[in-house]
Design a protein around this motif. Sequence first.
Motif, PDB file in Angstrom:
ATOM      1  N   LEU A 287       0.814  -1.214   0.000  1.00 32.18           N
ATOM      2  CA  LEU A 287       0.000   0.000   0.000  1.00 32.18           C
ATOM      3  C   LEU A 287       0.848   1.264   0.000  1.00 32.18           C
ATOM      4  O   LEU A 287       0.446   2.294  -0.550  1.00 32.18           O
ATOM      5  CB  LEU A 287      -0.939  -0.009   1.204  1.00 32.18           C
ATOM      6  N   THR A 288       2.039   1.209   0.605  1.00 38.09           N
ATOM      7  CA  THR A 288       2.919   2.373   0.591  1.00 38.09           C
ATOM      8  C   THR A 288       3.323   2.725  -0.836  1.00 38.09           C
ATOM      9  O   THR A 288       3.308   3.895  -1.230  1.00 38.09           O
ATOM     10  CB  THR A 288       4.170   2.097   1.427  1.00 38.09           C
ATOM     11  N   ARG A 289       3.658   1.703  -1.625  1.00 40.43           N
ATOM     12  CA  ARG A 289       4.035   1.943  -3.023  1.00 40.43           C
ATOM     13  C   ARG A 289       2.826   2.377  -3.843  1.00 40.43           C
ATOM     14  O   ARG A 289       2.918   3.273  -4.695  1.00 40.43           O
ATOM     15  CB  ARG A 289       4.635   0.666  -3.605  1.00 40.43           C
ATOM     16  N   PHE A 290       1.670   1.755  -3.575  1.00 41.00           N
ATOM     17  CA  PHE A 290       0.466   2.112  -4.321  1.00 41.00           C
ATOM     18  C   PHE A 290       0.099   3.571  -4.079  1.00 41.00           C
ATOM     19  O   PHE A 290      -0.262   4.295  -5.005  1.00 41.00           O
ATOM     20  CB  PHE A 290      -0.679   1.202  -3.898  1.00 41.00           C
ATOM     21  N   ALA A 291       0.177   4.010  -2.818  1.00 38.40           N
ATOM     22  CA  ALA A 291      -0.146   5.403  -2.499  1.00 38.40           C
ATOM     23  C   ALA A 291       0.833   6.363  -3.166  1.00 38.40           C
ATOM     24  O   ALA A 291       0.458   7.459  -3.578  1.00 38.40           O
ATOM     25  CB  ALA A 291      -0.131   5.605  -0.988  1.00 38.40           C
ATOM     26  N   LYS A 292       2.072   5.940  -3.296  1.00 37.46           N
ATOM     27  CA  LYS A 292       3.088   6.791  -3.907  1.00 37.46           C
ATOM     28  C   LYS A 292       2.894   6.884  -5.414  1.00 37.46           C
ATOM     29  O   LYS A 292       2.978   7.961  -6.007  1.00 37.46           O
ATOM     30  CB  LYS A 292       4.485   6.249  -3.591  1.00 37.46           C
ATOM     31  N   ASP A 293       2.623   5.730  -6.053  1.00 35.55           N
ATOM     32  CA  ASP A 293       2.470   5.713  -7.510  1.00 35.55           C
ATOM     33  C   ASP A 293       1.161   6.348  -7.959  1.00 35.55           C
ATOM     34  O   ASP A 293       1.106   6.967  -9.026  1.00 35.55           O
ATOM     35  CB  ASP A 293       2.528   4.263  -8.026  1.00 35.55           C
ATOM     36  N   GLN A 294       0.121   6.184  -7.160  1.00 37.11           N
ATOM     37  CA  GLN A 294      -1.191   6.732  -7.501  1.00 37.11           C
ATOM     38  C   GLN A 294      -1.491   7.893  -6.559  1.00 37.11           C
ATOM     39  O   GLN A 294      -2.218   7.760  -5.581  1.00 37.11           O
ATOM     40  CB  GLN A 294      -2.267   5.647  -7.387  1.00 37.11           C
ATOM     41  N   GLY A 295      -0.921   9.022  -6.874  1.00 36.87           N
ATOM     42  CA  GLY A 295      -1.009  10.172  -5.972  1.00 36.87           C
ATOM     43  C   GLY A 295      -2.418  10.572  -5.606  1.00 36.87           C
ATOM     44  O   GLY A 295      -2.713  10.909  -4.467  1.00 36.87           O
ATOM     45  N   GLY A 296      -3.336  10.531  -6.585  1.00 39.41           N
ATOM     46  CA  GLY A 296      -4.707  10.952  -6.321  1.00 39.41           C
ATOM     47  C   GLY A 296      -5.468  10.023  -5.408  1.00 39.41           C
ATOM     48  O   GLY A 296      -6.525  10.385  -4.888  1.00 39.41           O
TER      49      GLY A 296
END
Length: 287
Positions: free
Chosen positions: A124-133
Amino acid sequence: LLVAGLAQSLSAAYHIKWHESRYQLVRDQLDRLRLSVAASPAPERFQSSLLKLVNHRSSQTLMPRLVESIRRDLGVNRIAYLYQPNGVDAQVIADGLPQVPALPNRQVVDSVMRSFRNEEVFPLTRFAKDQGGLGEWANALRDAGLEYVTLFPSGRGRQAVLAFGGGKSVGTRARIESLRSPVRDLITNVENYERMEEMSQTDALTGLANQRYFRRRLDEELVRAKRYQRSLALIFFDLDGLKQTNDTYGHLAGDAVIRQMGRVLRSHIRSIDIIARYGGDEFCVIM
């Protein structure tokens, strides 16, 4: 009318029987999965609990049990499943969480579904970073104790999102892959069964209940009224002059009149009452 009713009943029975055979295919598939895993030389044996769910015929009873089974099969403590039943409003089903994460609005749900390009498992940390919105949504899942997120199947070709955490990660991805196909088949078959069951008790022209459903509910409501000493009203009526309308303007015009009557009844009868098209131009209401 008798032949048409018989044909409709036979058609509904055939389709329900066909979907029951589909459940047997799902059962066989899960059996093969269990046998193949049991024969694997891997030190950890994996036996899915999805096999116990093949007899469910309702999505309302299936989905909570399904999410619980997925959590157990993955060996995690917390899980959340974000999906859109039949393509309508999204829902979140959680297991092992103190409270269900807040459901994002429709725009965010659509963005979440589009953000996955494949079925890879993302922290989830990477997902939040890659998908800023989508950072706010991802952070809400992290606050709930979830650690990973992946695209996961739903029914009828739709996709859902699976978030999980609080367990060992060894073998988790392989287990996710092994669960995708059975989960898709289970949900699809339940939705197909519900659709065929609805068609078997719904009048196609008006969307009201048909005679078959009306007769069953009338028996039930009579028993209920007698047991609780309540009043029950039964209204029968037909449309005058429908034959003249058909002869003058054609049967499509007559169908339009019947369809309009269905809309009038639905908008002026209480939701607790039962409205049915008994046949032809005859309608009935159980109040």
